[in-house]
Design an enzyme around this catalytic site. Sequence first.
Site, short mmCIF file in Angstrom:
data_model
loop_
_atom_site.label_atom_id
_atom_site.label_comp_id
_atom_site.label_asym_id
_atom_site.label_seq_id
_atom_site.Cartn_x
_atom_site.Cartn_y
_atom_site.Cartn_z
N LEU A 113 0.84 -1.21 0.11
CA LEU A 113 -0.11 -0.08 -0.10
C LEU A 113 0.79 1.37 0.02
O LEU A 113 2.03 1.11 0.37
CB LEU A 113 -0.98 -0.01 1.08
CG LEU A 113 -0.36 -0.27 2.49
CD1 LEU A 113 -0.22 1.11 3.17
CD2 LEU A 113 -1.39 -1.02 3.36
N CYS A 114 0.25 2.16 -0.66
CA CYS A 114 0.96 3.88 -0.50
C CYS A 114 -0.37 4.66 -0.37
O CYS A 114 -1.41 4.25 -0.23
CB CYS A 114 1.53 3.82 -1.78
SG CYS A 114 0.45 4.16 -3.23
N GLN A 115 0.07 5.98 -0.77
CA GLN A 115 -1.20 6.80 -0.50
C GLN A 115 -2.41 6.70 -1.39
O GLN A 115 -3.48 6.54 -0.88
CB GLN A 115 -0.57 8.27 -0.81
CG GLN A 115 -1.77 9.56 -0.17
CD GLN A 115 -1.97 9.69 1.28
OE1 GLN A 115 -1.31 8.99 2.12
NE2 GLN A 115 -3.07 10.00 1.42
#
Length: 163
Positions: A113-115
């Site tokens: 996951l990331c932003q």
Amino acid sequence: MKSKLTLILSLILMVCFSSAVVGYDADLAQSYAKLFQPVAGAKAGKALHLVTPEKLIKDLQKGKPVVTLDIRTPNEFGVFGMTLPDSMSIPVNDVFLPENLDRIPEDKQVVILCQSGARAIAVGIALRHVGFKNVYILKGGLKALSSYLSAKTANPPKKVAVR
């Protein structure tokens, strides 16, 4: 003399530009063609190993062994980070260092996951390409997760056994 010089320059330019057209790694391209073969139509998201925030939360609530791998920068996850028991943070530019690849488990589902999900897609696909079959990508990233998550979705009612 001028026509010979023009001919030589033309040949040099043709050689330079023609090598640029075929200057890709054919074996690497073939391996990506194989990786992306199942990515088509309505099942493209599943083939890319995209996981919705709803599915991630439900899996966690069921006690399914899931490791989240946050690939944002240290400044990003220092302010707003994952606190799940099996969460990891490795910045995107460090993920493929041998010591960090060794940290990624192969016996549990790993959700990248990331932003917004953009970096996670790139890293997730690349990890799968180097052999991590258990890697999934959080669709929409932390933005989508925070939009989905509420007191109600985070704390579903407990089912009471009827006697």
